[in-house]
Enzyme design. Sequence first.
Site, PDB file in Angstrom:
ATOM      1  N   HIS A 139      43.032   0.236 -50.655  1.00 15.64           N
ATOM      2  CA  HIS A 139      41.588   0.447 -50.794  1.00 15.64           C
ATOM      3  C   HIS A 139      41.231   1.900 -50.463  1.00 15.64           C
ATOM      4  CE1 HIS A 139      37.292  -1.002 -50.285  1.00 15.64           C
ATOM      5  NE2 HIS A 139      37.250   0.155 -49.663  1.00 15.64           N
ATOM      6  N   GLU A 140      41.685   2.355 -49.303  1.00 18.52           N
ATOM      7  CA  GLU A 140      41.349   3.727 -48.893  1.00 18.52           C
ATOM      8  C   GLU A 140      42.030   4.744 -49.800  1.00 18.52           C
ATOM      9  OE1 GLU A 140      38.948   4.175 -46.907  1.00 18.52           O
ATOM     10  OE2 GLU A 140      38.851   2.088 -46.220  1.00 18.52           O
ATOM     11  N   TRP A 185       0.830  -1.198   0.000  1.00 17.10           N
ATOM     12  CA  TRP A 185       0.000   0.000   0.000  1.00 17.10           C
ATOM     13  C   TRP A 185       0.868   1.252   0.000  1.00 17.10           C
ATOM     14  CZ3 TRP A 185      -0.297   3.671   3.994  1.00 17.10           C
ATOM     15  CH2 TRP A 185      -1.286   4.649   3.812  1.00 17.10           C
ATOM     16  N   TYR A 186       1.912   1.219   0.862  1.00 15.11           N
ATOM     17  CA  TYR A 186       2.814   2.356   0.992  1.00 15.11           C
ATOM     18  C   TYR A 186       3.484   2.651  -0.347  1.00 15.11           C
ATOM     19  CZ  TYR A 186       6.994   4.940   2.378  1.00 15.11           C
ATOM     20  OH  TYR A 186       7.974   5.865   2.475  1.00 15.11           O
ATOM     21  N   HIS A 204      39.894   5.277 -52.853  1.00 16.30           N
ATOM     22  CA  HIS A 204      38.792   6.216 -52.622  1.00 16.30           C
ATOM     23  C   HIS A 204      39.309   7.657 -52.652  1.00 16.30           C
ATOM     24  CE1 HIS A 204      35.714   3.368 -51.537  1.00 16.30           C
ATOM     25  NE2 HIS A 204      36.313   2.941 -50.423  1.00 16.30           N
ATOM     26  N   GLN A 207       3.225   5.884  -2.832  1.00 15.23           N
ATOM     27  CA  GLN A 207       4.410   6.652  -3.209  1.00 15.23           C
ATOM     28  C   GLN A 207       4.473   6.838  -4.722  1.00 15.23           C
ATOM     29  OE1 GLN A 207       7.104   8.107  -1.455  1.00 15.23           O
ATOM     30  NE2 GLN A 207       5.418   8.002  -0.005  1.00 15.23           N
TER      31      GLN A 207
HETATM   32 ZN    ZN Z   1      35.714   1.378 -49.090  1.00 16.64          ZN
END
Ligand code: ZN
Length: 645
Positions: free
Chosen positions: A451-452, A152-153, A455, A157
């Site tokens: 790969h990089e 109940w309390y 890009h 609350q």
């Molecule tokens: Zn890539």
Amino acid sequence: MTPNPKQPSQPNKSNKPAETPGGGQSVWTQLAVALAVFLTISIGYSLVRQYIVGETENVPVSQIAGDITAGSIASITVAGDKITAVYTDQTEKVSRKETESSLTETLSQYSIPPERMAAVKISIEDEGGARFWFLSLAPILVPALLLFGVIWYLSRQLKGGGGMQAFTFGKSMARLMRPEDEGTRVTFADVAGAKEAKTELTEIVDFLKNPKKFIQIGARIPKGVLLMGAPGTGKTLLARAVAGEAGVPFFSISGSEFVEMFVGVGASRVRDLFATAKKSAPAIVFMDEIDAVGRIRGTGVGGGNDEREQTLNQILVEMDGFEPNESVIVMAATNRPDVLDPALLRPGRFDRRVMIDLPDRKDREDILKTHSRTKPMGPDVALTVIAERTPGFSGADLANLMNEAAILAAREDRKEVTQYDLIRSIEKVMLGPERRSHVLNKKEKEITAYHEAGHALVASVLPYADPVHKISIISRGRAAGYTLKLPLEERKMQSKKEFLDDIAVSLGGYIAEKMVFGDITTGASNDLQVLSNLARSMVARFGMSDKMGPIAFDASSQRAIFGEGVSGEQSQEVASAIDAEVKKIITGAYKKAEDVMKKHRDALNAIAEKLVEVETLEREEFEHILIAHGIVPKKKEDIEHAPLA
Ligand code: ZN
Ligand code: ADP
Ligand code: MG
């Protein structure tokens, strides 16, 4: 791989705690208080119990017999098998006999002189006495009463307490935010940017503030508002702000909560939720991530989900069942309007739709400002610069960025956040935490470097590609390496020429691997997916293919805008014509990227070798290499823009 800052960012889970401020903590405090009360009462009870029962000594029957013989016992009370002997000096001793035999039978074994026996007053007490019942039931009753007390309390609350707490109405699991909880109240002032969305929602706020005015004049009240936008654009925040502005209770539940809990109760949760909301009308019921339950029914994806369908049906039933003057407004948020069941979008349901876009540069600056309010900023901080460098970031990403910067500053024992902290955090948010622990072997490192470099080289040579900002082969998130391209200025629109160069740049990694090693790794798969999607969009959505003409063929994007009834069917002919055009675009871009790589092969080698050596190349270093190989780095003025027509 090439994470492009223009792409929408991933859902940001770090926002979760912000949705339940203080909720968890206060429940714990309450539990602690309840426990303390419980302990005090039970200690008190055990003390009182000793007093009620009295301090009595337990002795064997033989001793009682001996004491009768000695003449020191005045009277004996028998209750069941319990013998209570009262001595001449008023002390009490307790003993037990066998239940079946009488007291005289028991005592007869001890050959007590009859005159001593006669001197003792013996009374038999009725076992049904109140005292007996009390004493035997107390050990069960008292804890039970205490337990009820605690429940109940606690419930009191929870009802009276502040904050947005996870508690159950029946079993709906919804969180409630009350207008009087100042601590968790969010208003439009807390939502930076998003002007159009705010304007549209102001109407809803007006209605919730004064529903009578609208009802009296016979206006049809909106029932459902669907907030659509990429993850982290502030949909949840805006919904809470509407409640905060209007000062009405806000019941919120997320679609995944309906689904993930116990099977069979999703529908009853919906019923509970709406029943509770109607009681406290005017109110807002907010269903976050509604696509979790609101997906198109009967598609059988994932083996058919009855539970989900029942939940969805219940939502529809509840929305249809509103009385015209019931001022409960249902708000929902989704980042996948395209997968929503068309029934949800019919008039009378979520017929208002509010689109929330990713913030533009000015909005990003405002959001950064909002989130820097609670953090001391150093004198060198220029949020404009950070906003310029974060195209494609959502509000949640920016909030996250601010937080990361504060963590960096705190880690280095500084009291203020500096511009450098913010700049470092941009990359962190964009790519996930740096994974130094994942070490590439020598061969992998070389492949990643080429790969990089591929890009980066294509991006630097092609006129419409965004210039390279940073290249790295330190793995971040799921990518082995990354090349950051940043547009020199923000663009709302992109042209066909830019897209074509973007596709060539994406192919750069794949072509470099193939050219240098004569082999292809799985590292290029993400690039291929991105560029294929882009090429397909150019043909089927943007009308950028001469052959297909200015027609949008993509049905899913149309359904989101025009609702159901748009057929997703495409004739076989059209589909293969689109495929052919996509292939033509990619082949053209491939040729262009390959030419660049062949012409500047020495530059490619130089970039890759440098990358293997230092792992991360900043813009200046990178441009040094370009210049050394006769490539002029891009400057802002050099970027040609295709005329937008
Ligand atoms: Zn890539
Ligand atoms: P969504 O529900 O769209 O995924 P949220 O509303 O949960 O996004 O946003 C997550 C967090 O990002 C918010 O709690 C807030 O800190 C921040 N945020 C998002 N958009 C904004 C904005 N426009 N202004 C201020 N903060 C924002
Ligand atoms: Mg959300």
